[in-house]
Design a protein around this motif. Structure first.
Motif, PDB file in Angstrom:
ATOM      1  N   ALA A   1       0.828  -1.209   0.000  1.00 13.22           N
ATOM      2  CA  ALA A   1       0.000   0.000   0.000  1.00 13.22           C
ATOM      3  C   ALA A   1       0.859   1.256   0.000  1.00 13.22           C
ATOM      4  CB  ALA A   1      -0.940  -0.004   1.199  1.00 13.22           C
ATOM      5  N   ALA A   2       1.976   1.211   0.712  1.00  9.64           N
ATOM      6  CA  ALA A   2       2.886   2.357   0.723  1.00  9.64           C
ATOM      7  C   ALA A   2       3.481   2.583  -0.664  1.00  9.64           C
ATOM      8  CB  ALA A   2       3.993   2.134   1.754  1.00  9.64           C
ATOM      9  N   ASP A   3       3.822   1.500  -1.364  1.00  4.19           N
ATOM     10  CA  ASP A   3       4.348   1.627  -2.723  1.00  4.19           C
ATOM     11  C   ASP A   3       3.296   2.195  -3.672  1.00  4.19           C
ATOM     12  OD1 ASP A   3       6.786   0.594  -1.928  1.00  4.19           O
ATOM     13  OD2 ASP A   3       6.348  -1.444  -2.622  1.00  4.19           O
ATOM     14  N   VAL A   4       2.058   1.766  -3.521  1.00  8.37           N
ATOM     15  CA  VAL A   4       0.975   2.296  -4.347  1.00  8.37           C
ATOM     16  C   VAL A   4       0.792   3.784  -4.078  1.00  8.37           C
ATOM     17  CG1 VAL A   4      -1.521   2.229  -4.746  1.00  8.37           C
ATOM     18  CG2 VAL A   4      -0.222   0.098  -4.589  1.00  8.37           C
ATOM     19  N   ARG A   5       0.825   4.155  -2.817  1.00  6.31           N
ATOM     20  CA  ARG A   5       0.677   5.565  -2.446  1.00  6.31           C
ATOM     21  C   ARG A   5       1.774   6.412  -3.094  1.00  6.31           C
ATOM     22  NH1 ARG A   5       0.521   4.715   2.433  1.00  6.31           N
ATOM     23  NH2 ARG A   5      -1.737   4.768   2.793  1.00  6.31           N
ATOM     24  N   THR A   6       2.993   5.911  -3.089  1.00  5.97           N
ATOM     25  CA  THR A   6       4.111   6.626  -3.698  1.00  5.97           C
ATOM     26  C   THR A   6       3.934   6.747  -5.205  1.00  5.97           C
ATOM     27  OG1 THR A   6       5.655   5.908  -1.980  1.00  5.97           O
ATOM     28  CG2 THR A   6       6.608   6.600  -4.076  1.00  5.97           C
ATOM     29  N   ALA A   7       3.522   5.658  -5.852  1.00  9.71           N
ATOM     30  CA  ALA A   7       3.316   5.690  -7.300  1.00  9.71           C
ATOM     31  C   ALA A   7       2.203   6.657  -7.684  1.00  9.71           C
ATOM     32  CB  ALA A   7       2.986   4.281  -7.801  1.00  9.71           C
ATOM     33  N   LEU A   8       1.139   6.675  -6.916  1.00  6.69           N
ATOM     34  CA  LEU A   8       0.049   7.615  -7.197  1.00  6.69           C
ATOM     35  C   LEU A   8       0.532   9.058  -7.142  1.00  6.69           C
ATOM     36  CD1 LEU A   8      -2.829   5.933  -5.142  1.00  6.69           C
ATOM     37  CD2 LEU A   8      -2.745   6.162  -7.632  1.00  6.69           C
ATOM     38  N   ALA A   9       1.332   9.357  -6.134  1.00  4.87           N
ATOM     39  CA  ALA A   9       1.842  10.723  -5.984  1.00  4.87           C
ATOM     40  C   ALA A   9       2.821  11.075  -7.095  1.00  4.87           C
ATOM     41  CB  ALA A   9       2.503  10.878  -4.619  1.00  4.87           C
ATOM     42  N   ASP A  10       3.733  10.142  -7.413  1.00  9.43           N
ATOM     43  CA  ASP A  10       4.787  10.431  -8.386  1.00  9.43           C
ATOM     44  C   ASP A  10       4.266  10.475  -9.816  1.00  9.43           C
ATOM     45  OD1 ASP A  10       6.533  10.485  -6.278  1.00  9.43           O
ATOM     46  OD2 ASP A  10       7.448   8.530  -6.696  1.00  9.43           O
ATOM     47  N   ARG A  11       3.380   9.547 -10.177  1.00 11.41           N
ATOM     48  CA  ARG A  11       2.920   9.435 -11.560  1.00 11.41           C
ATOM     49  C   ARG A  11       1.693  10.281 -11.859  1.00 11.41           C
ATOM     50  NH1 ARG A  11       5.010   5.179 -14.657  1.00 11.41           N
ATOM     51  NH2 ARG A  11       6.957   4.484 -13.719  1.00 11.41           N
ATOM     52  N   TRP A  12       0.841  10.447 -10.872  1.00 13.82           N
ATOM     53  CA  TRP A  12      -0.441  11.111 -11.137  1.00 13.82           C
ATOM     54  C   TRP A  12      -0.700  12.340 -10.272  1.00 13.82           C
ATOM     55  CZ3 TRP A  12      -0.118   5.691 -11.135  1.00 13.82           C
ATOM     56  CH2 TRP A  12      -0.439   5.059 -12.344  1.00 13.82           C
ATOM     57  N   GLY A  13       0.142  12.581  -9.291  1.00 10.05           N
ATOM     58  CA  GLY A  13      -0.106  13.697  -8.392  1.00 10.05           C
ATOM     59  C   GLY A  13      -1.387  13.527  -7.602  1.00 10.05           C
ATOM     60  N   ARG A  14      -1.723  12.261  -7.278  1.00 12.00           N
ATOM     61  CA  ARG A  14      -2.949  11.944  -6.558  1.00 12.00           C
ATOM     62  C   ARG A  14      -2.626  11.113  -5.322  1.00 12.00           C
ATOM     63  NH1 ARG A  14      -7.606   9.377 -10.234  1.00 12.00           N
ATOM     64  NH2 ARG A  14      -8.389   9.162  -8.103  1.00 12.00           N
ATOM     65  N   ASP A  15      -3.607  11.010  -4.434  1.00 13.99           N
ATOM     66  CA  ASP A  15      -3.430  10.138  -3.274  1.00 13.99           C
ATOM     67  C   ASP A  15      -4.485   9.031  -3.228  1.00 13.99           C
ATOM     68  OD1 ASP A  15      -5.647  11.627  -2.599  1.00 13.99           O
ATOM     69  OD2 ASP A  15      -4.756  12.558  -0.821  1.00 13.99           O
ATOM     70  N   THR A  16      -5.245   8.889  -4.333  1.00 20.32           N
ATOM     71  CA  THR A  16      -6.247   7.828  -4.420  1.00 20.32           C
ATOM     72  C   THR A  16      -6.274   7.241  -5.824  1.00 20.32           C
ATOM     73  OG1 THR A  16      -8.019   9.383  -5.036  1.00 20.32           O
ATOM     74  CG2 THR A  16      -7.746   8.875  -2.669  1.00 20.32           C
ATOM     75  N   PHE A  17      -6.834   6.021  -5.923  1.00 24.82           N
ATOM     76  CA  PHE A  17      -7.172   5.443  -7.224  1.00 24.82           C
ATOM     77  C   PHE A  17      -8.680   5.171  -7.226  1.00 24.82           C
ATOM     78  CE2 PHE A  17      -6.093   1.882  -4.489  1.00 24.82           C
ATOM     79  CZ  PHE A  17      -7.060   0.916  -4.778  1.00 24.82           C
TER      80      PHE A  17
END
Length: 251
Positions: free
Chosen positions: A71-87
């Motif tokens: 979940a932490a990795d997903v959170r990081t990817a969301l922030a880095d790739r999409w500038g978001r904190d949710t999917f």
């Protein structure tokens, strides 16, 4: 802003087909794979060619102790790739096919099926819930074997039956957030499931196809579009439902 889907077990089979169908619909994807990184990279590359963004993560959905780090990795990817904190969409697809008669099912086999098909689905969804956007969608994969029976699938189908009950509770408890939860239950599909037992036997395909209203077994293309449709805004008022995609098997 594009929608983002997280699909487990999407390096091949139904998960891969779902990822590609969603990408064709303009959805970006986060996919997981258990062991085959090359297959996962092929999916990422294909999604990229379709003009969408994709990220692959290694995840064994039977290992609950790894979910916090995932979940932490997903959170990081969301922030880095999409500038978001949710999917937006969660598709619990990952699974294994182990079959044997009820009388011959060992505790180890039962526990392995339980850890991946139910315990993993339950606690991965729980872990990812803070990252799932309000108004989001959950689709859990079940099987036609919860409605009709085949020798050798008592344990597997029981786990999927638990997933179907769980999905009803998700729909009820997450409804106040506008999140829908539904089940897609494939019938016999020609994939590598259970060692490719259907895919690799024309005789078995003919036998199973003779039991279906449409006269054939399914292909991955028959399922990915169903999942993508349930995730779309067109089905925003559909929740707590089981949609069987079996070609009319044993009706």
């Amino acid at each position: 802003m594009p929608k983002i889907a997280l699909i487990t077990g999407a390096n091949r089979g139904l998960g891969k087909n779902t990822a590609l169908r969603l990408a064709e619909d303009g959805v970006d994807v986060l996919i997981t794979y258990r062991s085959n990184a090359d297959e996962a990279q092929d999916v990422v590359d294909t999604v990229t060619k379709l003009g969408r963004t994709a990220v692959a993560f290694q995840l064994d959905t039977g290992r609950v102790e790894t979910f916090d780090a995932f979940a932490a990795d997903v959170r990081t990817a969301l922030a880095d790739r999409w500038g978001r904190d949710t999917f937006d969409y969660l598709v619990n697809n990952a699974g294994i096919g182990i079959y044997g008669s009820f009388a011959e099912t060992s505790v180890d086999t039962f526990d392995q099926l339980m850890s991946i098909h139910f315990r993993g689905v339950f606690f991965l969804t729980q872990q990812l819930l803070p990252l799932l956007a309000d108004g989001g969608r959950i689709v859990n994969l079940s099987t036609g074997l919860t409605r009709f029976t085949r020798p050798g699938f008592a344990a597997y189908a029981s786990m999927k039956g638990a997933v179907e009950v769980f999905t009803h509770y998700l729909a009820k408890e997450l409804g106040p957030r506008g999140i829908t939860a539904n089940v897609v239950a494939p019938g016999p599909i020609a994939t590598d499931f259970a060692g490719g037992v259907i895919r690799d036997s024309e005789e078995y395909q003919a036998q199973l196809g003779s039991e279906a209203a449409l006269g054939r077994v399914g292909e991955p293309d028959d399922i990915g579009g169903v999942i993508a449709s349930l995730l779309s805004d067109r089905n925003a008022f559909v929740t707590a439902q089981r949609l069987e995609a079996s070609g009319g098997t044993l009706i």
